[in-house]
Write an enzyme that holds these catalytic residues in place. Structure first.
Site, mmCIF file in Angstrom:
data_model
loop_
_atom_site.group_PDB
_atom_site.id
_atom_site.type_symbol
_atom_site.label_atom_id
_atom_site.label_comp_id
_atom_site.label_asym_id
_atom_site.label_seq_id
_atom_site.Cartn_x
_atom_site.Cartn_y
_atom_site.Cartn_z
ATOM 1 N N ASP A 42 0.702 -1.217 -0.070
ATOM 2 C CA ASP A 42 -0.128 0.080 0.417
ATOM 3 C C ASP A 42 0.885 0.961 -0.316
ATOM 4 O O ASP A 42 0.458 2.238 -1.025
ATOM 5 C CB ASP A 42 -1.504 0.318 0.717
ATOM 6 C CG ASP A 42 -0.430 0.121 2.650
ATOM 7 O OD1 ASP A 42 1.264 -0.411 2.714
ATOM 8 O OD2 ASP A 42 -1.063 0.189 3.516
ATOM 9 N N GLY A 132 -4.212 -7.850 12.838
ATOM 10 C CA GLY A 132 -3.807 -6.968 11.473
ATOM 11 C C GLY A 132 -5.667 -7.157 11.138
ATOM 12 O O GLY A 132 -5.486 -7.719 10.181
ATOM 13 N N SER A 136 -9.126 -1.079 14.599
ATOM 14 C CA SER A 136 -9.017 0.110 14.599
ATOM 15 C C SER A 136 -9.574 0.619 13.438
ATOM 16 O O SER A 136 -10.824 2.146 13.802
ATOM 17 C CB SER A 136 -8.038 0.634 14.559
ATOM 18 O OG SER A 136 -7.227 0.491 13.309
ATOM 19 N N GLU A 168 -6.554 8.245 12.393
ATOM 20 C CA GLU A 168 -5.481 7.295 13.080
ATOM 21 C C GLU A 168 -3.904 8.332 12.856
ATOM 22 O O GLU A 168 -3.522 7.501 13.205
ATOM 23 C CB GLU A 168 -6.293 5.533 12.021
ATOM 24 C CG GLU A 168 -4.887 5.104 12.388
ATOM 25 C CD GLU A 168 -5.669 3.661 12.629
ATOM 26 O OE1 GLU A 168 -6.716 3.616 12.068
ATOM 27 O OE2 GLU A 168 -5.051 3.020 12.522
ATOM 28 N N ASP A 180 -7.486 -0.096 5.001
ATOM 29 C CA ASP A 180 -8.976 -0.296 5.519
ATOM 30 C C ASP A 180 -9.259 0.325 5.963
ATOM 31 O O ASP A 180 -11.174 -0.143 6.143
ATOM 32 C CB ASP A 180 -8.320 -0.168 7.408
ATOM 33 C CG ASP A 180 -6.737 -1.042 7.381
ATOM 34 O OD1 ASP A 180 -5.814 -1.637 6.886
ATOM 35 O OD2 ASP A 180 -5.720 -1.278 8.669
HETATM 36 P P1 ADP Z 1 -5.773 -3.659 14.581
HETATM 37 O O1 ADP Z 1 -6.453 -2.534 13.567
HETATM 38 O O2 ADP Z 1 -4.701 -4.748 13.316
HETATM 39 O O3 ADP Z 1 -6.454 -4.541 15.592
HETATM 40 P P2 ADP Z 1 -3.961 -1.385 15.728
HETATM 41 O O4 ADP Z 1 -2.945 -1.921 16.499
HETATM 42 O O5 ADP Z 1 -4.342 -0.735 14.443
HETATM 43 O O6 ADP Z 1 -4.637 -3.042 15.223
HETATM 44 O O7 ADP Z 1 -5.825 -0.862 16.411
HETATM 45 C C1 ADP Z 1 -5.799 -1.572 17.758
HETATM 46 C C2 ADP Z 1 -6.237 -0.565 18.997
HETATM 47 O O8 ADP Z 1 -7.621 0.352 17.942
HETATM 48 C C3 ADP Z 1 -6.871 -0.871 19.906
HETATM 49 O O9 ADP Z 1 -5.385 -1.161 20.476
HETATM 50 C C4 ADP Z 1 -7.199 0.075 20.394
HETATM 51 O O10 ADP Z 1 -6.837 0.966 21.086
HETATM 52 C C5 ADP Z 1 -8.246 0.269 20.004
HETATM 53 N N1 ADP Z 1 -9.267 -0.660 19.515
HETATM 54 C C6 ADP Z 1 -9.910 -1.257 18.439
HETATM 55 N N2 ADP Z 1 -11.058 -2.104 18.892
HETATM 56 C C7 ADP Z 1 -11.315 -1.417 19.829
HETATM 57 C C8 ADP Z 1 -12.320 -1.753 20.789
HETATM 58 N N3 ADP Z 1 -13.132 -2.605 20.734
HETATM 59 N N4 ADP Z 1 -12.971 -0.489 21.898
HETATM 60 C C9 ADP Z 1 -11.942 0.447 21.909
HETATM 61 N N5 ADP Z 1 -10.237 0.943 20.960
HETATM 62 C C10 ADP Z 1 -10.356 -0.180 19.850
HETATM 63 MG MG MG Z 2 -5.297 -1.092 12.697
#
Ligand code: ADP
Ligand code: MG
Length: 398
Positions: A42, A132, A136, A168, A180
């Protein structure tokens, strides 16, 4: 469908329990995603092929009757309060906290000219966090849709994707690509999204066979090393593109480089930089081949492309891990599996597998005996399919 109803009921009652009194007005569903192929391309203007999955963030929104935005997440059992009048892009003190996401979305919506209203949001999620699968972006988009709905405003999906991506970047401090948020907002049911990251243009490729499923296997392994390694890969790709540009001035990024051009410049770059670039150049090619194979319904060719992707990520890009390699080899050994590869940035997270539906129990059994016992963790095997992007529905008056 049944699952979605159960989730809708539970978030509705969660909202009523938490906030009491005022009725919610909108039910929002924002899916996670899995990238089938096109990894680490990307930021090189390449092509990716994700699907939205049947897991995601379910949220319920309603007016707060005050000047506050309140966002509750079941995952953290916490409410974030954002004061509408004081909130602005300079308020970045919560980077690293989950509150950065809703705060960033509210601020970026306001910066885009949306007049926000006092809103309450109750958000539940069945996505593993940080695996992954883009938990987020699902959270960002769910919050954006909830806020827009209460504000009585509509924006096109691509605008919402851009706004969430800015949140983000500016608030969570993650310099992510567009994949995403684009797939979360714009995916079409039963189709993979071939997304050109340079043009920001998507083509939807219908999933050709209901008897072939996508399996996502969460290794349950998260390596913290990935941050520095990610930036290093980005810089190595830029150096490779620069080396080719000195003989091919039209080259902007590795997207513009053919395998022949790269080979012709091999001696002008460090061996490791050459290997990183070889991954990117061949991965973009494999993504095109995988998309064409899906269009023909040729899962043998599709599987070959995703197997090639993993091998290249493991050997040339060096972002795999022993756990991911073991899961991939385990899945590949099961009859009915077309291909398997790590998905996401790497160093942990998930493996994606294309397999016949009847192979699923065999994959689950193989993971139990070959992976879980070896590492002493339970890798979650999730069967999924290509789902539609985020939706907002009105909550009927009780
Ligand atoms: P991914 O997007 O691959 O799951 P990221 O590191 O990009 O991993 O995002 C994870 C972060 O997003 C978490 O640490 C948290 O801060 C936030 N997050 C994700 N899901 C939730 C949720 N259901 N409630 C609150 N925060 C969340
Ligand atoms: Mg993410």
């Amino acid at each position: 469908m049944v699952n979605q109803l159960i989730n809708a009921e539970s978030v509705l009652s969660g909202y009523r329990r938490l906030f009491g009194g005022a009725e919610p007005t909108a039910l929002v569903r924002a899916p996670g995603r899995v990238n089938l192929i096109g990894e680490h391309v990307d930021y090189n203007d390449g092509l990716v092929l994700p699907i939205a999955i049947d897991r995601g963030v379910f949220a319920v929104a309603g007016p707060s009757g005050s000047d506050d935005i309140q966002v509750y997440s079941t995952a953290f059992d916490e409410t974030v309060t954002i004061a509408l009048r004081r909130d602005g892009p300079s308020d970045g003190h919560d980077a690293g906290e989950w509150s950065a996401y809703p705060r960033g979305v509210a601020a970026e919506l306001a910066a885009a000219g949306v007049t926000l209203a006092g809103t309450r949001i109750f958000a539940d999620s069945d996505l593993p966090v940080g695996a992954g699968l883009s938990s987020s972006a699902a959270l960002e988009v769910a919050v954006a849709l909830g806020l827009l709905s209460v504000a009585g405003e509509h924006l096109p999906p691509s605008d919402i994707a851009h706004i969430c991506r800015l949140a983000e970047h500016h608030y969570a401090g993650v310099p992510c690509g567009i994949m995403d948020q684009f797939v979360c907002t714009g995916a079409v049911a039963n189709a993979a999204m071939l997304l050109d990251c340079r043009e920001e243009a998507a083509r939807h490729i219908p999933w050709p066979d209901d008897d072939v499923v996508v399996l996502v296997i969460d290794s349950r392994c998260r390596h913290k090393l990935s941050d520095g390694m990610y930036g290093e890969r980005v810089r190595q790709c830029a150096r490779a593109a620069e080396a080719v540009r000195s003989v091919e001035p039209a080259v902007q990024t590795l997207r513009d480089v053919t395998a022949e051009q790269l080979d012709a410049c091999r001696s002008s770059m460090e061996p490791v930089v050459y290997r990183r670039a070889r991954h990117v150049v061949t991965e973009i090619q494999r993504t095109c081949e995988a998309a064409a194979a899906l269009e023909r319904g040729d899962f043998t060719a599709f599987g070959k492309a995703i197997n090639g992707s993993h091998d290249s990520l493991r050997d040339d890009y060096e972002v795999s891990s022993a756990e991911l390699d073991d899961l991939v080899e385990t899945a590949r050994g099961v009859p009915g599996v077309f291909g398997a590869r790590m998905t996401g940035a790497g160093f942990g997270g998930c493996v994606v597998v294309a397999a016949t539906r009847d192979a699923v129990p065999r994959v689950e059994a193989a993971v139990r005996t070959c992976y879980n016992m070896k590492y002493g963790v339970t890798a979650h095997v999730m069967t999924t399919r290509a789902c539609e992007g985020a939706t907002t529905t009105e909550v009927p008056r009780p």
